[in-house]
Design an enzyme around this catalytic site. Structure first.
Site, PDB file in Angstrom:
ATOM      1  N   ASP A   1      -1.213   3.797   3.490  1.00 31.93           N
ATOM      2  CA  ASP A   1      -0.226   4.497   4.305  1.00 31.93           C
ATOM      3  C   ASP A   1       0.233   5.673   3.453  1.00 31.93           C
ATOM      4  O   ASP A   1       0.102   5.663   2.223  1.00 31.93           O
ATOM      5  CB  ASP A   1       0.939   3.585   4.693  1.00 31.93           C
ATOM      6  CG  ASP A   1       1.719   4.174   5.882  1.00 31.93           C
ATOM      7  OD1 ASP A   1       1.544   5.375   6.182  1.00 31.93           O
ATOM      8  OD2 ASP A   1       2.507   3.435   6.501  1.00 31.93           O
TER       9      ASP A   1
HETATM   10  C1  BGC Z   1       3.360   5.945   8.858  1.00 33.49           C
HETATM   11  C2  BGC Z   1       1.941   5.770   9.367  1.00 33.49           C
HETATM   12  C3  BGC Z   1       1.346   7.109   9.678  1.00 33.49           C
HETATM   13  C4  BGC Z   1       1.398   7.975   8.447  1.00 33.49           C
HETATM   14  C5  BGC Z   1       0.811   9.357   8.644  1.00 33.49           C
HETATM   15  C6  BGC Z   1       3.486   6.975   7.763  1.00 33.49           C
HETATM   16  O1  BGC Z   1       4.825   7.316   7.590  1.00 33.49           O
HETATM   17  O2  BGC Z   1       3.858   4.710   8.399  1.00 33.49           O
HETATM   18  O3  BGC Z   1       1.931   4.944  10.498  1.00 33.49           O
HETATM   19  O4  BGC Z   1       0.041   6.954  10.156  1.00 33.49           O
HETATM   20  O5  BGC Z   1       2.756   8.149   8.055  1.00 33.49           O
HETATM   21  O6  BGC Z   1       1.641  10.139   9.431  1.00 33.49           O
END
Ligand code: BGC
Length: 746
Positions: free
Chosen positions: A229
């Protein structure tokens, strides 16, 4: 593509650079070797493609795209085909924008109704959640675009999500939190899996070898790559060794240098880096967007808008409909009240925030009802009542035949990044509903929310329509349901408790500083409310229709099976009402002779079928070992206890229409090893031990636990049965040692 050859030509530095992003959304290209980059973007219910300023919180603008219904809504369709169709439509938008991987679906379990991101997730039930996730993956990937199943694992709250450790016992982890990913990985074969921010049992998900390698790859057979993530990496070298191939976003070379240094100093085996590079290259080459794909999947945003509308209508749940108040006939004088009528809340905040190319509020379809009027009633931006808005809404409601109140949670109430503090609607909305209900007996409440709300006003309202966050076309889809153009067919993918305090995680959410203990164990959602017999507002699986269905002829192909057999269950469903409709038929399995603690029943099958008035169809389900099993932490495997299991067919978890029992026996019975600490009753299950003990018993004159006339016989029997063998001298005449057992059992 000869990936091994490419790897053999890469330097350590190049391989390390491939393992982290080139930018916020792109992987590294290595021109020298013909390695192209790919672009990834959020997900999950539409495309958030940022061309300029990039962020992971949905702040900067993204290109216009279709905002489909969010996970909380789509799960209510219980419709795998529909979800796959939506996945495919999203993928078509990715192809047009040269996006190779769309980040989603989210398969985290809804442990607490307060989780700020519940709107992105599917369910409190792992079986439903994993089926929905698998369908989404298959739909997207049918076009060649990749997915990222997220957030693996146990990211069930937003509070301190980057630091908190989810403390979960092994059985609960397996049966609930991992099970929600397992089916999606095995059936859907996602190209990538995104690790969660949090720790699981003290170890960051990003460097958790147990999760990333032992379970995900070795057990479930995942063969794509794992991406972090955004910002989830703690120790890059450890994470690489544990099975995390791609760090996102870029670490600006800092972590690449650490990886290179670890390889050069011998701390990290270069073979680990080679394996990671191979996994990355396979997906990078496989998901290149091609001209052929563009020609095959031309983008038509208007068509996708129509899809978003049709899907939204399939997801709406009719929670209550007293006196068949709905649907509303066109001749009625209708008062529409509530600002959501003109400004629907259709998605949540954070990384999934889409820039819809079109939004259709319910107000745009108001002309379906020629005698309708609208009053704002409250302001979405405030919690305090505006007395003027309230008074004119009450007046309008009073002067109408029926009042439809559009209520819900404002954006600021739920979002990625934080959790809700309570389960209430804003005060001004509660007051509005209550004041209108005093003057107008025919009230409908339409809800736009990403997670359950308390409904203290429920008894004064005849109908409730749960629209969740239904995407850009939610407004018109709601009007379709209100007018009867669409017959509601969604069912709840989560329980609505009466009050927050009833929720099983209530005492342990969101945890103490750096830990959150999942003390409720496997008893989450309906598994808990049923076991504790706690009344709920609306049960899991509940949802009404404008027609009615009759269930009959439950048949199970055999009365007794082995756990390796496949069991076929069928049931007839008839539409007994006067209009066409769809029914979601649910199958639950209820263990009846279990010795381990288990939920009363668990969902193990569902089917959504469409029936014309008077039509009857047969629905068939297949059950396998997993349908009956629990995770045995001693055996480190799934195990079926021999005994009776109820097969329950219902229209909801609380509306079981038909039931039959079946006997299931394990092919290989599991017997725990007998030691001197085994209770006598358990040891007696082994015929050799039983013969040995019975023989010893003969040497004891008048054993009290065998004397039925002794008034304390029950007490003696209980004591004798539960005594460990090592202390059984008083019932068997002498001490029983491990040497005795070894001799008997050899
Ligand atoms: C989120 C993810 C997301 C990623 C990219 C993170 O803050 O938890 O779900 O895909 O950012 O935007």
């Amino acid at each position: 593509m000869d990936i091994q050859k490419i790897i053999s030509e890469m330097t350590v530095e190049e391989k390390a650079s491939l393992c982290s992003g080139a930018s916020f959304w792109d992987t590294v290209a290595i021109e020298r070797l013909g390695i192209p980059a790919i672009t990834v973007s959020d997900g999950p219910h539409g495309l958030r493609r940022q061309r300029e300023d990039a962020d992971h919180l949905g702040i900067s603008q993204s290109v216009p795209a279709t905002c489909f219904p969010t996970g909380c809504a789509t799960a209510c369709s219980f419709d795998e085909e529909l979800i796959a169709e939506m996945g495919k439509a999203i993928a078509v938008e990715c192809i047009a924008e040269d996006v190779s991987i769309v980040l989603g679906p989210g398969a985290n379990i809804k442990r607490s109704p307060l989780c700020g991101r519940n709107f992105e997730y599917f369910s409190e039930d792992p079986y439903l959640s994993t089926k929905m996730a698998a369908a989404h993956i298959k739909g997207v990937q049918s076009t060649g675009v990749g997915t990222s199943l997220k957030h693996y694992a146990a990211n069930n709250q937003e509070t301190l999500r980057l630091c908190i450790s989810a403390e979960i016992d092994e059985r609960t982890l397996r049966e609930i939190y991992l099970a929600s990913f397992e089916g999606a990985v095995k059936e859907g074969q996602p190209t990538t899996v995104m690790c969660a921010y949090n720790k699981v049992n003290g170890e960051y998900a990003s460097e958790n070898e147990y999760l990333l390698t032992q379970i995900l790859r070795d057990e479930w057979g995942f063969d794509g790559f794992v991406v972090s993530d955004w910002g989830a990496v703690n120790d890059r070298v450890k994470s690489l060794a544990s099975g995390l191939e791609l760090e996102m976003p870029t670490s600006d070379g800092v972590n690449d240098a650490r990886v290179v240094e670890a390889v050069k100093s011998g701390k990290l085996d270069e073979a680990v880096l080679d394996k990671a590079a191979a996994r990355l290259l396979k997906v990078i080459f496989d998901t290149q967007i091609t001209e052929a794909q563009k020609a095959k999947h031309p983008l038509d945003l208007n068509k996708n808008n129509e899809k978003a509308r049709a899907i939204a209508a399939e997801c709406i749940v009719l929670l209550k409909n007293e006196d068949s108040l709905l649907p509303i006939s066109g001749d009625k004088k209708v008062a529409f009240v509530g600002e959501f009528f003109e400004k629907p809340r259709y998605q949540g905040g954070g990384s999934s925030h889409i820039n819809p190319y079109k939004i259709t509020p319910a107000k745009e379809s108001m002309n379906i009802f020629p005698n309708a009027a609208y009053a704002q009633g409250f302001s979405i931006d405030k919690d305090e009542t505006d007395e003027t808005l309230l008074a004119s809404a009450v007046k309008l409601a009073q002067d109408s035949d029926i009042c439809v109140i559009f209520a819900g949670l404002p954006d600021r109430y739920e979002s990625e990044g934080y959790d809700r503090k309570h389960m209430r609607l804003p005060d001004n909305q509660i007051r509005l509903i209550e004041e209108i209900a005093k003057m107008q007996p025919n009230c409908v409440v339409v809800l736009h929310n990403g997670s359950p709300v308390e409904m203290p006003w429920i008894h004064s309202i005849k109908s409730v329509v749960e629209a969740y966050l239904g995407g850009q076309a939610t407004g018109v889809a709601v009007m379709d349901v209100l007018s009867g153009a669409a017959n509601p067919s969604g069912k709840l993918a989560e329980t609505f408790p009466l009050r927050l305090q009833d929720n099983p995680s209530y005492l342990n959410f969101p945890g103490d500083r750096d830990k959150v203990e999942y003390r409720e164990g496997v008893f989450i959602g309906y598994r808990y409310y049923e076991k504790k017999e706690i009344p709920v507002l609306f049960p899991f699986g509940h949802g009404l229709s404008y027609t009615s269905f009759e269930y009959s002829k439950l048949t199970i192909d055999r009365d007794e099976v082995l756990d390796t057999d496949c069991v076929t269950v069928s049931v007839n469903i008839k539409n007994t009402g006067s209009r066409a409709g769809k029914e979601i038929v649910q199958l639950y399995v209820a263990p009846k002779s279990n010795t381990v603690v288990r939920p009363i029943k668990e969902l193990k099958g569902f089917k959504k079928i469409s029936l014309n008035s008077g039509e009857e169809k047969t629905v068939t389900f297949s059950l396998d070992k997993r349908s009956f099993a629990f995770y045995d932490t001693e055996l480190k495997d799934w195990r079926v206890e021999a005994g009776k299991y109820g097969i329950l067919i219902g229209a909801s978890s609380q509306d079981i229409r038909l039931e039959k029992d079946i006997i299931v026996k394990p092919v290989i019975p599991y017997n725990r090893p007998i030691t001197v600490n085994s209770p006598v009753a358990e040891a007696m299950e082994d015929p050799k031990v039983a013969a040995f003990l019975n023989k010893l018993r003969e040497t004891v004159p008048n054993p009290p636990h065998l004397d039925e006339n002794n008034p304390m016989a029950d007490m003696f029997a209980a004591m004798a049965n539960e005594l460990p063998l090592r202390s059984s001298a008083m019932f068997f005449g002498r001490m029983i040692t491990q040497a005795d057992l070894d001799e008997v059992l050899k």
